[in-house]
Design an enzyme around this catalytic site. Structure first.
Site, short mmCIF file in Angstrom:
data_model
loop_
_atom_site.label_atom_id
_atom_site.label_comp_id
_atom_site.label_asym_id
_atom_site.label_seq_id
_atom_site.Cartn_x
_atom_site.Cartn_y
_atom_site.Cartn_z
N ARG A 289 126.35 86.35 112.48
CA ARG A 289 126.83 86.66 113.82
C ARG A 289 128.17 85.97 114.03
NH1 ARG A 289 123.63 90.06 113.45
NH2 ARG A 289 121.97 90.69 114.90
N GLU B 283 132.29 91.77 119.34
CA GLU B 283 132.22 92.79 118.31
C GLU B 283 132.26 94.16 118.97
OE1 GLU B 283 129.60 92.05 114.82
OE2 GLU B 283 128.72 93.96 115.41
N HIS C 16 130.49 95.62 110.63
CA HIS C 16 129.05 95.37 110.64
C HIS C 16 128.33 96.37 109.72
CE1 HIS C 16 125.96 93.22 113.35
NE2 HIS C 16 125.39 93.52 112.21
N GLY D 138 124.32 95.49 107.19
CA GLY D 138 122.95 95.86 107.50
C GLY D 138 122.61 97.27 107.06
#
Length: 330
Positions: free
Chosen positions: A240, A269, A288, A291
């Site tokens: 994070r 973000e 991101h 993931g």
């Protein structure tokens, strides 16, 4: 047979569950209504009355008093995503409802992405490639160590951090790790050297962050930590953005052009449009992507389907979450 509902945005449903998972779930659970979006479920709460299990994913409705009063028979929640913090409430925890998450499935692509970046950074890949792209000049190699007996630092040994270490176990890398909640006797690999956060940064060629975002971890990584890094080292963040003091990091990266930061997450973000991160020549920004994406999302549905089988067969659950663990997985 248990009665259940899918409460998942319809464009997401078939990304999460493939035909095999749907068939298996519906052989064990009487899904007595079509797939409901969270908005449809909240607008028609009487449909929740018979539900004993519900399947949720990203964008899940708040499991507050109103929702729970409308679902008096609810026994278990199966969440095909990671952190459950955004939709669980004090009222939910008071009701002693089982909840499981596919967070472990999401750990796999994050760890894979991280390991790919660790080995690339050990070659000083970004140190070489970024100037090559920007200047259109074949670069001169910078001093680099490669991966043989170099040191990678892992900050936090949660599920992802441990999986990264496991994936690195067959390599010739040394590992320095920081996690105040892990004891030496809990370490399963001789490669892992538990040490202070300061030492991780001072003695690693690549540092990878896997710390959950909690109040206690905000701003954990300071400018001093980054400034202490080895020459031509790299910092990777897939956890994070808020765990780094971003302004301090930017100041250091301006002064230490030999350090590269690979940031899959930022705070905020996405970054503000005027963020200096966009212009720094030693920063790699990815949106991101570490993931679960695309086919990787099916893994989350697979994990949840297998967990449902264990639940129905009264077997121990692998990925159940209590209130304390929910905070750690935030």
């Amino acid at each position: 047979m248990l009665k259940g509902l899918y409460i998942i945005n319809k464009d997401l449903f078939h990304k999460v569950f493939g035909p095999e998972e749907i068939n298996e779930i519906e052989s064990m659970v009487d899904i007595y209504a079509p797939v409901l979006s969270p908005e449809e479920a909240l607008a028609n709460t009487e449909i929740l009355n018979d539900a004993e299990v519900i399947f949720l994913s990203w964008g899940a409705p708040k499991l507050d008093k109103h929702f729970l009063d409308s679902a008096p028979n609810l026994k278990a929640v199966f969440y095909t995503a990671g952190s459950i913090k955004s939709f669980t409430t004090p009222e939910f925890w008071d009701r002693d409802i089982v909840i499981v998450s596919a967070y472990a499935a999401n750990a796999v692509p994050v760890a894979e992405y991280t390991v790919s970046q660790i080995f690339f950074c050990m070659k000083c890949g970004w140190h070489i490639t970024l100037p090559f792209i920007r200047n259109h000049i074949y670069p001169t190699l910078v001093p680099l160590k490669g991966s043989y007996q170099s040191t990678v630092g892992i900050v936090s040994l949660g599920m992802i951090g441990k999986l990264v270490c496991k994936m690195l176990d067959s390599s010739d890398l040394r590992i320095k790790a920081y996690d105040p909640y892990v004891k030496e006797e809990d370490i399963i690999s001789d490669k892992i050297d538990l040490c202070s956060l300061d030492d991780v940064f001072k003695h690693s060629d690549v540092v990878s962050l896997h710390t959950p975002w909690l109040k206690e971890t905000e701003g954990l990584i300071t400018g001093k930590h980054i400034a202490s890094m080895r020459q031509y080292s790299s910092l990777i963040n897939t956890s994070r953005g808020a765990i780094i003091r971003e302004n301090e990091m930017i100041t250091v990266l301006k002064e230490r052009s030999d350090i590269v930061a690979v940031l899959d997450v930022t705070y905020p973000e996405p970054p503000a449009k005027d963020s200096e991160l966009f212009n720094l020549p030693n920063v790699v920004l990815t949106p991101h992507i570490a993931g679960s994406l695309s086919s990787e999302i099916h893994r989350m549905g697979r994990y949840i389907t297998d967990e449902l089988k264990r639940y129905i067969n009264s077997e121990p659950l692998l990925y159940s979450i209590d209130k304390t663990k929910a905070q750690i997985l935030a």
